[in-house]
Each structure stands twice: as structure tokens, then as C-alpha cells.
Design a protein around this motif. Structure first.
Motif, PDB file in Angstrom:
ATOM      1  N   GLU A  53      41.043  42.506  59.258  1.00 14.04           N
ATOM      2  CA  GLU A  53      39.781  41.775  59.124  1.00 14.04           C
ATOM      3  C   GLU A  53      38.787  42.556  58.269  1.00 14.04           C
ATOM      4  O   GLU A  53      38.051  41.983  57.465  1.00 14.04           O
ATOM      5  CB  GLU A  53      39.187  41.492  60.504  1.00 14.04           C
ATOM      6  N   ARG A  54      38.770  43.871  58.436  1.00 14.04           N
ATOM      7  CA  ARG A  54      37.795  44.703  57.732  1.00 14.04           C
ATOM      8  C   ARG A  54      38.176  44.972  56.276  1.00 14.04           C
ATOM      9  O   ARG A  54      37.336  44.880  55.378  1.00 14.04           O
ATOM     10  CB  ARG A  54      37.646  46.037  58.465  1.00 14.04           C
ATOM     11  N   GLU A  55      39.454  45.264  56.033  1.00 17.13           N
ATOM     12  CA  GLU A  55      39.863  45.737  54.719  1.00 17.13           C
ATOM     13  C   GLU A  55      40.531  44.677  53.848  1.00 17.13           C
ATOM     14  O   GLU A  55      40.436  44.731  52.625  1.00 17.13           O
ATOM     15  CB  GLU A  55      40.821  46.930  54.872  1.00 17.13           C
ATOM     16  N   ILE A  56      41.220  43.730  54.476  1.00 12.37           N
ATOM     17  CA  ILE A  56      42.002  42.776  53.690  1.00 12.37           C
ATOM     18  C   ILE A  56      41.257  41.476  53.459  1.00 12.37           C
ATOM     19  O   ILE A  56      41.185  40.987  52.320  1.00 12.37           O
ATOM     20  CB  ILE A  56      43.360  42.499  54.372  1.00 12.37           C
ATOM     21  N   ARG A  57      40.684  40.901  54.499  1.00 16.44           N
ATOM     22  CA  ARG A  57      40.071  39.578  54.356  1.00 16.44           C
ATOM     23  C   ARG A  57      39.011  39.525  53.246  1.00 16.44           C
ATOM     24  O   ARG A  57      38.993  38.551  52.481  1.00 16.44           O
ATOM     25  CB  ARG A  57      39.490  39.108  55.683  1.00 16.44           C
ATOM     26  N   PRO A  58      38.142  40.535  53.103  1.00 20.41           N
ATOM     27  CA  PRO A  58      37.146  40.438  52.026  1.00 20.41           C
ATOM     28  C   PRO A  58      37.746  40.425  50.624  1.00 20.41           C
ATOM     29  O   PRO A  58      37.089  39.984  49.675  1.00 20.41           O
ATOM     30  CB  PRO A  58      36.285  41.707  52.234  1.00 20.41           C
ATOM     31  N   ARG A  59      38.978  40.880  50.478  1.00 19.28           N
ATOM     32  CA  ARG A  59      39.600  40.959  49.153  1.00 19.28           C
ATOM     33  C   ARG A  59      40.385  39.699  48.786  1.00 19.28           C
ATOM     34  O   ARG A  59      40.837  39.557  47.649  1.00 19.28           O
ATOM     35  CB  ARG A  59      40.544  42.164  49.084  1.00 19.28           C
ATOM     36  N   ILE A  60      40.571  38.813  49.739  1.00 20.79           N
ATOM     37  CA  ILE A  60      41.416  37.647  49.489  1.00 20.79           C
ATOM     38  C   ILE A  60      40.890  36.762  48.368  1.00 20.79           C
ATOM     39  O   ILE A  60      41.674  36.314  47.512  1.00 20.79           O
ATOM     40  CB  ILE A  60      41.630  36.849  50.787  1.00 20.79           C
ATOM     41  N   PRO A  61      39.595  36.463  48.283  1.00 20.49           N
ATOM     42  CA  PRO A  61      39.128  35.612  47.179  1.00 20.49           C
ATOM     43  C   PRO A  61      39.500  36.160  45.807  1.00 20.49           C
ATOM     44  O   PRO A  61      39.947  35.402  44.935  1.00 20.49           O
ATOM     45  CB  PRO A  61      37.606  35.581  47.377  1.00 20.49           C
ATOM     46  N   GLU A  62      39.370  37.463  45.616  1.00 21.74           N
ATOM     47  CA  GLU A  62      39.742  38.047  44.327  1.00 21.74           C
ATOM     48  C   GLU A  62      41.249  38.001  44.117  1.00 21.74           C
ATOM     49  O   GLU A  62      41.726  37.726  43.012  1.00 21.74           O
ATOM     50  CB  GLU A  62      39.260  39.498  44.253  1.00 21.74           C
ATOM     51  N   MET A  63      42.021  38.254  45.174  1.00 23.54           N
ATOM     52  CA  MET A  63      43.474  38.187  45.064  1.00 23.54           C
ATOM     53  C   MET A  63      43.920  36.791  44.657  1.00 23.54           C
ATOM     54  O   MET A  63      44.818  36.623  43.819  1.00 23.54           O
ATOM     55  CB  MET A  63      44.115  38.585  46.389  1.00 23.54           C
ATOM     56  N   GLU A  64      43.296  35.774  45.243  1.00 23.71           N
ATOM     57  CA  GLU A  64      43.654  34.399  44.921  1.00 23.71           C
ATOM     58  C   GLU A  64      43.205  34.027  43.511  1.00 23.71           C
ATOM     59  O   GLU A  64      43.893  33.285  42.803  1.00 23.71           O
ATOM     60  CB  GLU A  64      43.022  33.451  45.939  1.00 23.71           C
ATOM     61  N   ALA A  65      42.058  34.540  43.094  1.00 20.43           N
ATOM     62  CA  ALA A  65      41.521  34.184  41.774  1.00 20.43           C
ATOM     63  C   ALA A  65      42.312  34.838  40.648  1.00 20.43           C
ATOM     64  O   ALA A  65      42.613  34.206  39.635  1.00 20.43           O
ATOM     65  CB  ALA A  65      40.047  34.570  41.682  1.00 20.43           C
ATOM     66  N   THR A  66      42.661  36.119  40.822  1.00 28.31           N
ATOM     67  CA  THR A  66      43.325  36.844  39.730  1.00 28.31           C
ATOM     68  C   THR A  66      44.839  36.711  39.771  1.00 28.31           C
ATOM     69  O   THR A  66      45.492  36.818  38.731  1.00 28.31           O
ATOM     70  CB  THR A  66      42.971  38.331  39.789  1.00 28.31           C
ATOM     71  N   ARG A  67      45.405  36.530  40.963  1.00 26.00           N
ATOM     72  CA  ARG A  67      46.858  36.485  41.163  1.00 26.00           C
ATOM     73  C   ARG A  67      47.542  37.764  40.702  1.00 26.00           C
ATOM     74  O   ARG A  67      48.746  37.779  40.448  1.00 26.00           O
ATOM     75  CB  ARG A  67      47.479  35.277  40.452  1.00 26.00           C
ATOM     76  N   ALA A  68      46.776  38.825  40.593  1.00 29.33           N
ATOM     77  CA  ALA A  68      47.322  40.108  40.133  1.00 29.33           C
ATOM     78  C   ALA A  68      47.938  40.864  41.302  1.00 29.33           C
ATOM     79  O   ALA A  68      47.612  40.618  42.475  1.00 29.33           O
ATOM     80  CB  ALA A  68      46.221  40.941  39.492  1.00 29.33           C
ATOM     81  N   VAL A  69      48.817  41.811  40.989  1.00 25.94           N
ATOM     82  CA  VAL A  69      49.415  42.651  42.010  1.00 25.94           C
ATOM     83  C   VAL A  69      48.336  43.545  42.605  1.00 25.94           C
ATOM     84  O   VAL A  69      47.572  44.190  41.879  1.00 25.94           O
ATOM     85  CB  VAL A  69      50.553  43.503  41.427  1.00 25.94           C
ATOM     86  N   GLU A  70      48.271  43.593  43.931  1.00 31.75           N
ATOM     87  CA  GLU A  70      47.226  44.352  44.615  1.00 31.75           C
ATOM     88  C   GLU A  70      47.725  45.761  44.920  1.00 31.75           C
ATOM     89  O   GLU A  70      48.180  46.064  46.027  1.00 31.75           O
ATOM     90  CB  GLU A  70      46.813  43.618  45.898  1.00 31.75           C
ATOM     91  N   HIS A  71      47.631  46.645  43.926  1.00 30.50           N
ATOM     92  CA  HIS A  71      48.123  48.019  44.066  1.00 30.50           C
ATOM     93  C   HIS A  71      47.296  48.799  45.080  1.00 30.50           C
ATOM     94  O   HIS A  71      47.847  49.478  45.964  1.00 30.50           O
ATOM     95  CB  HIS A  71      48.092  48.730  42.715  1.00 30.50           C
ATOM     96  N   GLU A  72      45.995  48.770  44.953  1.00 29.68           N
ATOM     97  CA  GLU A  72      45.118  49.587  45.790  1.00 29.68           C
ATOM     98  C   GLU A  72      45.265  49.249  47.267  1.00 29.68           C
ATOM     99  O   GLU A  72      45.357  50.142  48.119  1.00 29.68           O
ATOM    100  CB  GLU A  72      43.659  49.411  45.353  1.00 29.68           C
TER     101      GLU A  72
END
Length: 409
Positions: free
Chosen positions: A21-40
Motif C-alpha cells: 500500500e505504501r510503496e507500490i500503489r502510488p506508483r501504479i498510475p505511472e506504471m500504467e501510463a508508461t508501460r515501462a519495465v519497473e526496475h526500481e
């Protein structure tokens, strides 16, 4: 919960859920928008030590077993199917070293994996052969103290974030003609095809590895020459099926939670949406599917942790969880109606992500075919029994060609 868990399992669940909830959920909009591999984010998750959940404590792992692994993957997938898939794919890479690695390979790689410094993969599938492992064409030819690999692998989970690839290649003919190798990502002759975003699991990579005269030391041979089929299938059956079951379970949990929240908040005809009988019936069916799916998932890995034969339970759990998650995701979309089509809600993401779990480690039809063999009494043994033999006896010479080829089919 009460589904085979102890208090420490639930404490682990709480820690993983809070992290997600703290680390992953806030990043989901960017993950969905860019569709890039989430290395970090993949590295951040690995540093929590969860990739080492089944690694013995002697190597720095958690030594917590398959039920704990299921809970970790489930809780990550509840927030992000992509990150749940990332962890489940890494576990396939862990399996091959735990069960087939020699002492040097275990001492070299398992502590690094447990610490989150190395993400492993397993690479078996090829375009022309698909799930028919014996049809692979990638070759590994002995040349002095090395093997030279040529060919390709596709749908490699964590292809673009992996540090150590477990590659199965052909070293001879027939079922005893496959061998497995540990191939570091920076080996000359190994290249990555460009990442291609797919329908769902945005942030996860499952791409293509290309081998062009890639020279690998003979010391990187995993197990004995000719054990490649056992490496591939034991990892797929005993890790792949329950891991993917856990991803489906996490997505399914999110689907039911999202639907229930809508049914409480939204009103129709002066009452909560969930009070409409047709909606409540559909939501009740979703809850039934989820409860049954979780019971099947936890029961199967509980048996695996106990060292008991459980191939059929693992197959059944994968089939049930995948099909149930997809059905509930469709029902969730129907209840949300037009509002579920927009990306400000996660409904359409759940629907897309759930589809990705259908094919890996065997489609639903494959699971049913194998379960039919169990019903008829024609199943060719169980990998959950064989793996204990593999660890105790070493090479798979004690397994006949008929057994190996039956497993490959």
C-alpha cells in the motif's frame, strides 16, 4: 483467516500488505501510463528479502516455505498484479538452484538472491515450440571448458530485470538431451530484445533472450548434463503453478474488495447498490469463488510444505484460481457497468491482468487433461514425489524416458 495459516503467517501478510500500500500503489498510475519495465520497484521489493522466502536460512533466506511464499505473492498482486508476477517469476529462478545447484552454485547465488542483490529467472519457452519443451531448438555445444549457446527464449519472466538466467538448451537427443545452465546477464553473446508492452501486467517484463555464440563455463551447468527437462518441469509444476495461483488469488481479492466497496458506496433507487437482489447475488457468487479459490490454493501449498504428494492439488488450485479470478473480474466489470471502463478505476486493469495468468505453467485445458489422468489412474508419477528423489539421488537417471516424456507432454 484459518486457512492453514499460523499467526506468523498473518503477521507476514500484514507486513507485505502495508509495504504494498505504501510503496507500490502510488506508483501504479505511472506504471500504467508508461508501460515501462519497473526496475526500481523490483529492486526495492527484492531488498525486503521476500525472494528468499523458500531459501534455507543457512544461505540467508527466510526458510519459510511455500505457504508463506503464496501469501507474499498474493498480497503484492492484490495491489499490483505486475509486482506479484515479478516475485513469482523470480521464485522459478530460485527453485532451480535450490534443487539442482551444487554446493558452489548455492553458496555463490543463494545468499545474493536472499539479500535482494540478484534477481534470477528461468528461460525455457521458444516461439516455435511453446509449451512443448522437448520441441526446443536452442543448443548448447561443449567446447573445451565451456558450452556455446545459440538460439532464443521467449516469455521469460523478469527478462529485463533479471541478473541470472536459468536457461534450458538442447545438448543431445530426446528427453535426456536437455541441460540447464546459469547464464549471467552480462555474458557476451547474450542480448535482450526490446521490451514490448502487453495487454496487462504493466511494469513487469516477460521478453526475449537471444543467444549468439554465448560462451558459458561448464561450471555453470546446473545439475548434470541431461537434467534439463527435470529442471524445467519440476520448477514449473512445483513453483510455477502455485506461484501463478497466488497471483490470481491476489487479483481476485482486489476484484471482490473493489466490487464490495462500490456496492456499499453507490446508491440506486434510494438504497445501496448492494441491496439490489441481482447485484447481491452476483457479489455473493464472487465471494464464494474467492473463498473456494483461497482454500484450494492454501491447501495445495500446505501439502507441498509437508512434503506430501500434491501434483493434482497444485493443478486443481491453478485451474480454479485462474478461472475464478477471470470470472469474477468480468462480473466486477458488469456491476461497475460503464464506469468500469475508465482508467480512473482499477477494474479494467484487473480484467487485463487476470488474463495473463491463464497460459503460463499450463493452460486451464492442460490442468484438466492432467487431472483427468489422475482420475483414470494413468498419471506418470508426481513431481512432488520425484523432487525428493532428485535431491536424494542426484541426476535423473533413475527416471525412465517414459516418465520424462510423459511429463513433457
Amino acid at each position: 483467516m484459518g486457512y492453514f495459516t499460523q499467526q506468523w503467517h498473518e503477521d507476514l501478510r500484514h507486513r507485505v500488505r502495508e509495504f504494498a500500500e505504501r510503496e507500490i500503489r502510488p506508483r501504479i498510475p505511472e506504471m500504467e501510463a508508461t508501460r515501462a519495465v519497473e526496475h526500481e520497484l523490483a529492486r526495492l521489493i527484492a531488498r525486503q528479502g521476500w525472494i528468499g522466502v523458500t531459501i534455507d536460512r543457512a544461505y540467508g533466506g527466510m526458510g519459510a516455505g511455500h505457504l508463506a511464499k503464496t501469501i507474499i505473492i498474493e498480497e503484492l498482486a492484490r495491489v499490483s498484479g505486475a509486482m506479484g508476477a515479478m516475485v513469482q517469476a523470480s521464485q522459478l529462478g530460485v527453485a532451480k538452484i535450490i534443487h539442482f545447484g551444487n554446493d558452489v552454485q548455492k553458496r555463490t547465488w543463494l545468499p545474493r538472491i536472499a539479500a535482494g542483490d540478484c534477481l534470477p529467472t528461468i528461460a525455457t519457452t521458444e516461439e516455435q515450440s511453446g509449451g512443448h519443451v522437448l520441441g526446443m531448438a536452442t543448443t548448447a555445444v561443449r567446447d573445451g571448458d565451456d558450452y556455446v549457446l545459440n538460439g532464443h527464449k521467449v516469455f521469460v519472466g523478469n527478462s529485463h530485470v533479471g541478473d541470472l538466467h536459468g536457461v534450458v538448451a538442447r545438448t543431445g537427443e530426446g528427453s535426456k538431451g536437455l541441460s540447464a545452465f546459469l547464464v549471467e546477464k552480462d555474458r557476451p553473446g547474450l542480448s535482450l530484445a526490446e521490451h514490448q508492452p502487453a495487454m496487462g501486467l504493466h511494469g513487469f517484463s516477460f521478453g526475449k533472450l537471444v543467444f549468439n555464440n554465448c560462451r558459458v563455463p561448464a561450471a555453470n551447468l546446473l545439475g548434470a548434463e541431461g537434467e534439463g527437462l527435470a529442471v524445467a518441469y519440476s520448477s514449473s509444476v512445483l513453483y510455477g503453478r502455485p506461484n501463478l495461483t497466488a497471483v490470481s488469488l491476489g487479483i481476485h481479492t482486489a476484484v471482490v474488495e473493489e466490487t464490495a466497496a462500490l456496492c456499499i458506496k453507490r446508491e440506486r433507487y434510494g438504497q445501496p447498490l448492494g441491496e439490489l437482489h441481482n447485484v447481491k447475488l452476483k457479489l455473493g457468487l464472487m465471494q464464494h469463488r474467492l473463498m473456494t479459490a483461497r482454500l484450494a490454493a492454501y491447501h495445495a501449498v500446505h501439502l507441498l510444505d509437508q512434503g506430501k504428494p500434491c501434483d493434482a492439488e497444485l493443478m486443481s488450485a491453478k485451474y480454479l484460481n485462474v478461472e475464478a479470478a477471470m470470472e469474477s473480474a468480468e462480473d466486477c466489470m458488469k456491476i461497475h457497468a460503464a464506469s468500469g471502463l475508465f482508467t480512473d478505476r482499477p477494474v479494467e486493469r484487473y480484467l487485463r491482468d487476470a488474463q495473463h495468468i491463464y497460459a503460463p505453467a499450463g493452460t486451464s485445458e492442460i490442468q484438466l487433461l492432467r487431472l483427468g489422468e489422475f482420475a483414470l489412474g494413468t498419471a506418470k508419477g508426481q513431481w512432488s514425489e520425484r523432487l525428493a528423489d532428485l535431491v536424494r539421488l542426484g541426476p535423473t537417471d533413475h527416471l525412465g524416458d517414459e516418465q520424462l516424456e510423459a511429463a513433457a507432454r
